[in-house]
Motif scaffolding. Structure first.
Motif, PDB file in Angstrom:
ATOM      1  N   UNK A 393      93.810  55.085  -1.111  1.00 25.23           N
ATOM      2  CA  UNK A 393      93.036  56.206  -0.568  1.00 25.23           C
ATOM      3  C   UNK A 393      91.865  56.553  -1.472  1.00 25.23           C
ATOM      4  N   UNK A 394      92.096  56.511  -2.797  1.00 24.40           N
ATOM      5  CA  UNK A 394      91.010  56.833  -3.729  1.00 24.40           C
ATOM      6  C   UNK A 394      89.915  55.777  -3.665  1.00 24.40           C
ATOM      7  N   UNK A 395      90.313  54.507  -3.547  1.00 22.14           N
ATOM      8  CA  UNK A 395      89.316  53.448  -3.460  1.00 22.14           C
ATOM      9  C   UNK A 395      88.552  53.490  -2.148  1.00 22.14           C
ATOM     10  N   UNK A 396      89.173  53.989  -1.097  1.00 24.79           N
ATOM     11  CA  UNK A 396      88.496  54.099   0.201  1.00 24.79           C
ATOM     12  C   UNK A 396      87.425  55.175   0.187  1.00 24.79           C
ATOM     13  N   UNK A 397      87.564  56.163  -0.683  1.00 21.53           N
ATOM     14  CA  UNK A 397      86.754  57.371  -0.577  1.00 21.53           C
ATOM     15  C   UNK A 397      85.259  57.077  -0.758  1.00 21.53           C
ATOM     16  N   UNK A 398      84.897  56.309  -1.818  1.00 19.75           N
ATOM     17  CA  UNK A 398      83.474  56.063  -2.098  1.00 19.75           C
ATOM     18  C   UNK A 398      82.804  55.240  -1.000  1.00 19.75           C
ATOM     19  N   UNK A 399      83.340  54.070  -0.604  1.00 18.17           N
ATOM     20  CA  UNK A 399      82.667  53.337   0.486  1.00 18.17           C
ATOM     21  C   UNK A 399      82.693  54.100   1.809  1.00 18.17           C
ATOM     22  N   UNK A 400      83.713  54.896   2.022  1.00 20.18           N
ATOM     23  CA  UNK A 400      83.762  55.656   3.263  1.00 20.18           C
ATOM     24  C   UNK A 400      82.680  56.729   3.280  1.00 20.18           C
ATOM     25  N   UNK A 401      82.419  57.351   2.126  1.00 19.08           N
ATOM     26  CA  UNK A 401      81.345  58.348   2.052  1.00 19.08           C
ATOM     27  C   UNK A 401      80.001  57.699   2.350  1.00 19.08           C
ATOM     28  N   UNK A 437      88.295  59.591   7.340  1.00 15.85           N
ATOM     29  CA  UNK A 437      88.100  60.471   6.190  1.00 15.85           C
ATOM     30  C   UNK A 437      89.222  61.513   6.118  1.00 15.85           C
ATOM     31  N   UNK A 438      89.604  62.065   7.293  1.00 12.79           N
ATOM     32  CA  UNK A 438      90.697  63.051   7.306  1.00 12.79           C
ATOM     33  C   UNK A 438      92.006  62.418   6.842  1.00 12.79           C
ATOM     34  N   UNK A 439      92.247  61.166   7.259  1.00 16.77           N
ATOM     35  CA  UNK A 439      93.466  60.485   6.819  1.00 16.77           C
ATOM     36  C   UNK A 439      93.451  60.248   5.321  1.00 16.77           C
ATOM     37  N   UNK A 440      92.298  59.834   4.784  1.00 14.83           N
ATOM     38  CA  UNK A 440      92.189  59.617   3.336  1.00 14.83           C
ATOM     39  C   UNK A 440      92.429  60.909   2.582  1.00 14.83           C
ATOM     40  N   UNK A 441      91.829  62.017   3.074  1.00 15.71           N
ATOM     41  CA  UNK A 441      92.041  63.310   2.417  1.00 15.71           C
ATOM     42  C   UNK A 441      93.517  63.699   2.444  1.00 15.71           C
ATOM     43  N   UNK A 442      94.194  63.453   3.566  1.00 15.31           N
ATOM     44  CA  UNK A 442      95.618  63.766   3.646  1.00 15.31           C
ATOM     45  C   UNK A 442      96.427  62.929   2.664  1.00 15.31           C
ATOM     46  N   UNK A 443      96.087  61.651   2.537  1.00 17.45           N
ATOM     47  CA  UNK A 443      96.809  60.792   1.599  1.00 17.45           C
ATOM     48  C   UNK A 443      96.594  61.243   0.157  1.00 17.45           C
ATOM     49  N   UNK A 444      95.360  61.681  -0.164  1.00 20.80           N
ATOM     50  CA  UNK A 444      95.106  62.171  -1.519  1.00 20.80           C
ATOM     51  C   UNK A 444      95.849  63.473  -1.781  1.00 20.80           C
ATOM     52  N   UNK A 445      95.860  64.365  -0.780  1.00 16.13           N
ATOM     53  CA  UNK A 445      96.644  65.599  -0.933  1.00 16.13           C
ATOM     54  C   UNK A 445      98.120  65.272  -1.115  1.00 16.13           C
TER      55      UNK A 445
END
Length: 614
Positions: A393-401, A437-445
């Motif tokens: 999830x953390x690695x997804x965050x930058x390319x997803x942004x 993005x919402x799924x990634x945020x949920x996984x990070x939470x």
């Protein structure tokens, strides 16, 4: 004769009564059906034909008015088709004359219709200046005669339908009385016959019951004497054989009992997990080999071997033992929070206690069996899985942004004009990116919660402003799905102590679910009220509701209701519950299938909030 044959014969009187009642009912149904069919065949067809002829006649009259007014006739129903329809229904009526006077009325209708048709064709062929005079004198007069003839035919058939219906009703009442009498008499006779035969069949069972009671009271000499060759007699013989074996067992040697005890101990020792059996007063009654080697449990020189255990493990065992006894023998199903980690000869290991009661011969609880299930491997696998999810999830965050920014620039046409199809595809891609993005945020939470890094920045929040801001955040989503949103807040609720960002996330998850499952045209309501030292928030929808068996499971990680809509990772409610628990509140649901759902959670009032932090 076999018992099955006897039972079937015992039911024969009832079956005969049902057959007679069914035959009488069938005769009544056939009689009533014939009466209804006569009404439909003789009269309803004529009434329907008269209605259709009248409808076509009125449409012909409107066509005549259009001809007089020199207006174009309707394309879908020209005069020739209306004349043909009227003629077809008139032939139907001529072939369905069933009542007195109906033949003369039909002949009169035929004559008036021929006159009207001639006048209509004459009007259609006349010059424009003469059409008005032809309409108001001969054509309109012929129209009235045809209409009166139709009303006469319809009235004759409607009166006949009323008379036949009354006659059928009278016949139905008489036949119903006959049916009731036949059914009551048949049931009484059938019950009388079946009861007598059944009592004769059950008499041997009462003998067996009496003998079983005497053996239970200790009279091992009692035997059941049942004559015959059916299954009950066979059961009696087997029962007597069982009594002989029980008597022999009671007279068996002590060595056999010791052998049985050793077999039981060997079975317990074969289990890889530690097993402890405690008495009502928490004394160790039995233990297996794993309990001795893993827990270093020994009763040599000790009055209370449990006291030698690690303090944390001892506290868990005492608590589980007390819960089983307090639950009157109910099985203890622990949660993961009951896990205890202790040092063993093989290193630190995690154990999850599972307990069940031990019953005496009389059914009373006489102790507790506790199995310490080794879940070290499962916890390690779960930890590795959570680390992997958090890393991905953390690695997804930058390319997803970057992807979301690129999609936004393209949609805003910052790098060039888009076609309609390109814009549609980019909007769809942006929606998928936002969902990802919402799924990634949920996984990070989720990773923060499981790592214990969820911290709260508590502030005093006005209840009314909190609810209204949460509604505004979802207004566009609700409008897109045609779902209304409203709030109902008791005045003077004051403020709550909470982390504004975390609480808004809770609201967002609950409202998003409510909007997603609400049908178009319904309303999602957010309510707030005071409950002692807390404020209770509720999000109510009018969706399909949640089955009772899933109302606890929906708050677990990755759970989704079978057959429901799937659009997220199944983490929203789990994260919302953990956030609310971190504030010292509770979160739950009240729902009935088909009646919508109400998700609720509580937050402490500002002056009552304890120090929070996870």
């Amino acid at each position: 004769m076999k018992l099955r044959t006897k039972l079937l014969l015992a039911q024969a009187p009832l079956v005969l009564a049902l057959v007679v009642s069914g035959a009488a009912g069938s005769v009544i149904a056939i009689t009533l059906g014939r009466g209804s069919q006569d009404i439909l065949k003789d009269n309803y067809r004529s009434v329907l034909a008269a209605e259709r002829m009248k409808e076509n006649l009125e449409r012909l009259d409107r066509s005549a008015l259009l001809i007089v007014a020199q207006k174009p006739l309707p394309v879908d129903a020209p005069a020739s088709k209306l004349l043909e329809r009227f003629e077809r229904e008139l032939r139907t009526q001529q072939g369905n004359i069933t009542e007195t006077g109906e033949s003369a009325a039909t002949a009169s209708l035929r004559a008036h219709w021929q006159e009207y048709r001639q006048q209509f064709e004459r009007l259609a062929a006349a010059p424009d200046a003469a059409r008005s005079e032809l309409y108001f004198d001969p054509l309109f007069t012929a129209f009235g005669r045809v209409e009166r003839a139709l009303d006469q035919i319809r009235g004759l058939n409607q009166d006949a339908m009323v008379q036949k219906s009354d006659r059928v009703a009278r016949v139905s009442q008489q036949l119903n009385r006959v049916l009731v009498a036949v059914a009551v008499l048949g049931c009484l006779l059938g019950l009388w016959g079946s009861a007598g035969l059944t009592m004769r069949l059950l008499r041997p069972l009462s003998v067996l019951s009496l003998v079983a009671r005497r053996i239970g009271e200790g009279d091992l000499e009692a035997r059941a004497v049942v004559m015959g060759g059916d299954e009950i007699a066979e059961v009696a013989r087997e029962f007597n054989l069982m009594a002989e074996r029980v008597k022999a067992y009671r007279e068996s040697s002590l060595g056999e009992l010791l052998e049985a005890q050793q077999s039981s101990q060997a079975a317990i020792d074969s289990l890889p997990d530690p097993v402890l059996v405690l008495s009502l007063d928490r004394q160790l009654v039995h233990k297996n080999l794993a309990a001795e080697t893993v827990l270093k449990l020994s009763d040599e020189g000790r009055r209370d071997p449990i006291a030698s255990l690690d303090s944390r493990l001892r506290a868990v065992i005492e608590r589980v033992h007390a819960q089983v006894l307090r639950g009157k023998g109910g099985r203890f199903q622990p949660g993961i929070d009951e896990t205890v980690r202790i040092a063993t000869p093989d290193g630190d290991r995690s154990f999850l206690p599972r307990a069940s009661p031990v019953y005496s011969e009389q059914g009373d609880v006489m102790g507790t069996t506790i199995v310490l299930q080794d879940i070290t491997r499962q916890l390690r696998i779960d930890e590795l899985k959570n680390d992997l999810v958090a890393t991905v999830a953390h690695e997804f965050r930058t390319p997803l942004t970057s992807l979301r920014m690129a999609l936004h620039l393209l949609i805003e046409q910052a790098v060039g004009t888009l076609t309609d199809k390109q814009s549609e595809l980019l909007h769809a891609a942006r929606e998928d990116a936002e969902r990802l993005q919402a799924t990634v945020d949920e996984l990070l939470d989720l990773s923060r919660i499981q790592a214990g890094r969820l911290s709260l920045r508590v502030a005093e929040l006005d209840v009314d402003a909190l609810v209204r801001s949460s509604l505004d955040a979802q207004r566009a989503n609700a409008d897109e799905r045609q779902v209304a949103m409203e709030s109902r807040i008791f005045p003077g609720l004051g403020e709550v102590s909470a982390d504004p960002d975390r609480v808004r996330l809770v609201f967002s998850n609950l409202r998003a679910n409510a909007i997603r499952y609400s049908p178009a045209g319904t309303t999602v309501t957010v309510r707030a009220s005071r409950a002692r030292s807390q404020i209770r928030f509720e999000v109510c929808d009018q969706g399909p509701g949640i089955p009772p068996e899933y109302q606890q499971a929906i708050f677990e990680k990755y759970f989704q209701i079978p057959g429901g809509r799937h659009g997220d990772a199944g983490l929203g409610l789990f994260i919302a519950r953990e956030i609310v628990h971190a504030h010292g509140g509770e979160l739950g649901v009240s729902s009935q299938p088909g009646q919508g759902s109400t998700f609720w959670f509580t937050l402490p009032i500002a002056e009552c909030h304890p120090d929070a932090g996870v």
